[in-house]
Design a protein around this motif. Structure first.
Motif, PDB file in Angstrom:
ATOM      1  N   UNK A 269     -35.272  18.183  -5.062  1.00 16.01           N
ATOM      2  CA  UNK A 269     -33.910  17.656  -5.537  1.00 16.01           C
ATOM      3  C   UNK A 269     -33.911  16.631  -6.652  1.00 16.01           C
ATOM      4  N   UNK A 270     -35.182  15.706  -6.543  1.00 18.62           N
ATOM      5  CA  UNK A 270     -35.335  14.470  -7.141  1.00 18.62           C
ATOM      6  C   UNK A 270     -35.594  14.783  -8.676  1.00 18.62           C
ATOM      7  N   UNK A 271     -35.428  13.632  -9.374  1.00 22.02           N
ATOM      8  CA  UNK A 271     -35.313  14.001 -10.978  1.00 22.02           C
ATOM      9  C   UNK A 271     -36.999  14.195 -11.266  1.00 22.02           C
ATOM     10  N   UNK A 272     -37.995  13.592 -10.384  1.00 19.74           N
ATOM     11  CA  UNK A 272     -39.468  13.609 -10.690  1.00 19.74           C
ATOM     12  C   UNK A 272     -39.853  15.080 -10.754  1.00 19.74           C
ATOM     13  N   UNK A 273     -39.120  15.888  -9.765  1.00 24.76           N
ATOM     14  CA  UNK A 273     -39.333  17.535  -9.885  1.00 24.76           C
ATOM     15  C   UNK A 273     -39.160  18.140 -11.112  1.00 24.76           C
ATOM     16  N   UNK A 274     -38.092  17.684 -11.803  1.00 28.91           N
ATOM     17  CA  UNK A 274     -37.825  18.347 -12.996  1.00 28.91           C
ATOM     18  C   UNK A 274     -38.819  17.884 -14.201  1.00 28.91           C
ATOM     19  N   UNK A 275     -39.347  16.760 -14.072  1.00 30.38           N
ATOM     20  CA  UNK A 275     -40.086  16.304 -15.171  1.00 30.38           C
ATOM     21  C   UNK A 275     -41.416  16.936 -14.963  1.00 30.38           C
ATOM     22  N   UNK A 276     -41.950  17.094 -13.723  1.00 28.59           N
ATOM     23  CA  UNK A 276     -43.337  17.578 -13.300  1.00 28.59           C
ATOM     24  C   UNK A 276     -43.126  19.230 -13.547  1.00 28.59           C
ATOM     25  N   UNK A 277     -42.026  19.860 -13.344  1.00 34.36           N
ATOM     26  CA  UNK A 277     -41.867  21.223 -13.652  1.00 34.36           C
ATOM     27  C   UNK A 277     -42.029  21.829 -15.129  1.00 34.36           C
ATOM     28  N   UNK A 278     -41.218  20.836 -15.821  1.00 33.29           N
ATOM     29  CA  UNK A 278     -41.421  20.919 -17.304  1.00 33.29           C
ATOM     30  C   UNK A 278     -42.855  20.772 -17.846  1.00 33.29           C
ATOM     31  N   UNK A 279     -43.559  19.841 -17.208  1.00 36.64           N
ATOM     32  CA  UNK A 279     -44.911  19.643 -17.880  1.00 36.64           C
ATOM     33  C   UNK A 279     -45.588  20.900 -17.284  1.00 36.64           C
ATOM     34  N   UNK A 280     -45.479  21.519 -16.186  1.00 36.20           N
ATOM     35  CA  UNK A 280     -46.430  22.660 -15.525  1.00 36.20           C
ATOM     36  C   UNK A 280     -45.891  23.750 -16.585  1.00 36.20           C
ATOM     37  N   UNK A 281     -44.603  23.962 -16.841  1.00 40.14           N
ATOM     38  CA  UNK A 281     -44.237  25.208 -17.576  1.00 40.14           C
ATOM     39  C   UNK A 281     -44.826  25.073 -19.106  1.00 40.14           C
ATOM     40  N   UNK A 282     -44.783  23.744 -19.731  1.00 38.67           N
ATOM     41  CA  UNK A 282     -45.631  23.630 -20.988  1.00 38.67           C
ATOM     42  C   UNK A 282     -46.999  23.896 -20.858  1.00 38.67           C
TER      43      UNK A 282
ATOM     44  N   UNK B 159     -44.453  37.509 -14.768  1.00 39.78           N
ATOM     45  CA  UNK B 159     -44.108  37.157 -13.261  1.00 39.78           C
ATOM     46  C   UNK B 159     -43.993  35.680 -13.056  1.00 39.78           C
ATOM     47  N   UNK B 160     -44.827  34.994 -13.728  1.00 37.65           N
ATOM     48  CA  UNK B 160     -44.920  33.656 -13.544  1.00 37.65           C
ATOM     49  C   UNK B 160     -43.888  33.095 -14.478  1.00 37.65           C
ATOM     50  N   UNK B 161     -43.650  33.500 -15.506  1.00 35.28           N
ATOM     51  CA  UNK B 161     -42.459  33.073 -16.554  1.00 35.28           C
ATOM     52  C   UNK B 161     -41.109  33.322 -15.703  1.00 35.28           C
ATOM     53  N   UNK B 162     -41.029  34.402 -15.094  1.00 36.86           N
ATOM     54  CA  UNK B 162     -39.721  34.783 -14.430  1.00 36.86           C
ATOM     55  C   UNK B 162     -39.722  33.613 -12.984  1.00 36.86           C
ATOM     56  N   UNK B 163     -40.640  33.383 -12.644  1.00 38.61           N
ATOM     57  CA  UNK B 163     -40.691  32.464 -11.462  1.00 38.61           C
ATOM     58  C   UNK B 163     -40.116  30.632 -11.952  1.00 38.61           C
ATOM     59  N   UNK B 164     -40.620  30.438 -13.211  1.00 38.87           N
ATOM     60  CA  UNK B 164     -40.467  29.363 -13.948  1.00 38.87           C
ATOM     61  C   UNK B 164     -38.671  29.331 -14.210  1.00 38.87           C
ATOM     62  N   UNK B 165     -38.473  30.419 -14.740  1.00 39.38           N
ATOM     63  CA  UNK B 165     -36.897  30.610 -14.964  1.00 39.38           C
ATOM     64  C   UNK B 165     -36.055  30.347 -13.609  1.00 39.38           C
ATOM     65  N   UNK B 166     -36.362  31.101 -12.698  1.00 40.10           N
ATOM     66  CA  UNK B 166     -35.655  30.962 -11.282  1.00 40.10           C
ATOM     67  C   UNK B 166     -35.751  29.450 -10.705  1.00 40.10           C
ATOM     68  N   UNK B 167     -36.940  28.815 -11.045  1.00 43.55           N
ATOM     69  CA  UNK B 167     -37.244  27.503 -10.435  1.00 43.55           C
ATOM     70  C   UNK B 167     -36.290  26.621 -11.189  1.00 43.55           C
ATOM     71  N   UNK B 168     -36.015  26.939 -12.575  1.00 44.51           N
ATOM     72  CA  UNK B 168     -35.141  26.006 -13.382  1.00 44.51           C
ATOM     73  C   UNK B 168     -33.644  26.402 -12.890  1.00 44.51           C
ATOM     74  N   UNK B 169     -33.158  27.421 -12.610  1.00 44.14           N
ATOM     75  CA  UNK B 169     -32.093  28.100 -12.476  1.00 44.14           C
ATOM     76  C   UNK B 169     -31.491  27.979 -11.034  1.00 44.14           C
TER      77      UNK B 169
END
Length: 189
Positions: free
Chosen positions: A90-103, A15-25
């Motif tokens: 919508x900021x670039x920092x969000x994507x960076x933090x999201x990738x760190x969280x996913x990792x 479920x969390x993996x699915x949420x990560x995918x949706x957060x990215x897409x």
């Protein structure tokens, strides 16, 4: 057939993996998806730390360090979720933090599914794992009914972790500096 706690935990992981995918897409839906992730992640962590990890540690005392490590990883991820909740989606920092969280969460899930859950399966009989699954689910429901905010580690906890990781000068660092140093050291391996 009854569902045991291992199946429930793995279902949460997917479920969390699915949420990560949706957060990215689906960046337009990030605020709602992030709120859902925060609530579910904290409930899952509480369920594991209050019910599953203690049961494993009682059955296999030699697993206490692994269980403690799993709880630490939960706390680190919750801290990252807290930062994301305060970041412009919508900021670039969000994507960076999201990738760190996913990792970090992907790493935790892999360790849990490859190290902790197989030991739990061997150490705890199926009937007890079913009862543990009910307790895990009940604890998650309690947290979801009155959501807790993701935890933030204390400066003392971060200092302790920095010492364990061999980070020099930790005693003179601020809490934010400790968070960054611990995260950087863990990323380096």
């Amino acid at each position: 057939m009854a569902t045991d706690v291992i199946s429930l935990i793995k279902e949460d992981h997917r479920d969390v993996e699915s949420l990560f995918e949706r957060l990215q897409k689906m960046p337009e839906n990030r605020p709602a998806l992030l709120a859902e992730l925060a609530a579910k992640f904290v409930a899952h962590s509480e369920g594991e730390e209050d019910e599953v990890y203690p049961a494993l540690a009682r059955r296999r005392p030699e697993e206490k360090e692994e269980v403690h490590h799993g709880a630490e990883e939960h706390h680190e991820a919750e801290e990252m979720i807290s930062q994301l909740l305060e970041t412009d989606p919508d900021g670039p920092e969000f994507d960076t933090l999201l990738q760190e969280l996913i990792g970090a969460v992907t790493h935790h899930v892999e360790e849990e599914e490859n190290d902790i859950l197989p030991v739990l399966e061997k150490a705890v009989p199926f009937e007890e794992r079913v009862r543990l699954g009910k307790a895990f689910s009940k604890r998650k429901a309690e947290v979801l009914a009155a959501p807790l905010k993701p935890r933030s580690r204390t400066k003392d906890e971060l200092s302790h972790q920095a010492r364990e990781l061999g980070i020099e000068g930790a005693s003179g660092m601020t809490k934010d500096e400790l968070v960054a140093a611990v995260r950087q050291k863990k990323q380096q391996g």
